[in-house]
Design an enzyme around this catalytic site. Sequence first.
Site, short mmCIF file in Angstrom:
data_model
loop_
_atom_site.label_atom_id
_atom_site.label_comp_id
_atom_site.label_asym_id
_atom_site.label_seq_id
_atom_site.Cartn_x
_atom_site.Cartn_y
_atom_site.Cartn_z
N ARG A 134 0.97 -1.33 -0.04
CA ARG A 134 -0.01 -0.01 0.09
C ARG A 134 0.80 1.24 0.17
O ARG A 134 0.53 2.22 0.68
CB ARG A 134 -0.91 0.18 1.17
CG ARG A 134 -2.21 -1.23 1.20
CD ARG A 134 -2.67 -1.19 -0.08
NE ARG A 134 -3.72 -2.42 -0.13
CZ ARG A 134 -3.58 -3.28 -0.83
NH1 ARG A 134 -2.37 -3.35 -1.54
NH2 ARG A 134 -4.08 -4.60 -0.88
N SER A 188 -11.09 -0.25 2.52
CA SER A 188 -10.86 -0.83 3.50
C SER A 188 -10.00 0.37 4.40
O SER A 188 -9.52 1.23 3.82
CB SER A 188 -9.53 -1.80 3.33
OG SER A 188 -9.88 -2.86 2.81
N GLU A 199 -5.17 2.93 6.34
CA GLU A 199 -5.03 2.95 4.90
C GLU A 199 -5.41 4.07 4.22
O GLU A 199 -5.01 4.42 3.31
CB GLU A 199 -5.58 1.46 4.32
CG GLU A 199 -5.34 1.38 2.86
CD GLU A 199 -5.88 -0.03 2.41
OE1 GLU A 199 -6.45 -0.15 1.41
OE2 GLU A 199 -5.36 -0.91 3.10
#
Length: 302
Positions: A178, A228, A298
């Site tokens: 990520r 998410s 995130e």
Amino acid sequence: MDSILSIATRLQEPCPQMTLREGEPMSRHTSFRIGGPARLMALPKTAAEAVCALRAAEEAGVTPFFMGNGSNLLVADRGYDGFLIKMAGGMDDVTVQGERMTAGSGILLSRLARAAQGAGLTGLEFAHGIPGSLGGGITMNAGAYGGELGQVVRSVTCLTRQGDEMTLHTAGCRFAYRESAFSGGDYLILGATLQLERGHPDAIEARMAELAQRRREKQPQDLPSAGSTFKRPEGQYAAALIDRCGLKGHAVGGAQVSEKHAGFIVNRGGATCDDVLRLIDEVRETVLRETGTELELEVKRL
């Protein structure tokens, strides 16, 4: 003259067709449907316009924020008192040569995956249900169901903050979980080349349909969210930890831990950024206290 608004003046002669918006509500540009006004937003449709925007910002002494499709972004209720650049319009082209695809940063990942399927190329099925753009997806190395963009991106064409064009190849992109070399906001992505593999269009279509069905069954696609909320803790799943703590359905104002998937925080109607942040804090504190695991965001905050 105000340094932010001076950018608009600096752009009048070199880029008179540039789309500029003052006081643009960020709720129109984020999948959360949350966020106050941006002081100034530029929506370049070509690489030349992007260069103009960057050089005007450099001359004004302003550091711009680069955004993609806003699908992983939570913007403050008071808005953003700065200059945003969002690639739009014509930066969504895609071409195929053999097993390689080259596409503009503004193309949606869903459309890019569909283009790959149409060309009989496999490797992007995971991206079909991700609501972001290619540029934003590369920035955060977006992924799902075991796939991520870092696995297929071979080069990225971008601009430095000074408006100089350069190309970074796979190693230079520094893809990790990520994140990437672009996460710090030092480069404005113009496009990328992806290396895929030959596959049968019907088999690719079947895999995309399978993943779409799994998303419909497990994810809250009927309510605004930023996907998410937390990164996956090593060896664990954020959603499972949150669920174990009894937080599924827990709400603060209009923000709620999804009743369908505890890894998502959703806007069930009228949620503010403050609602979301307070809920995030409560979730993180509870999970840390009860499981010993510290959840990492995130979603990017602006």
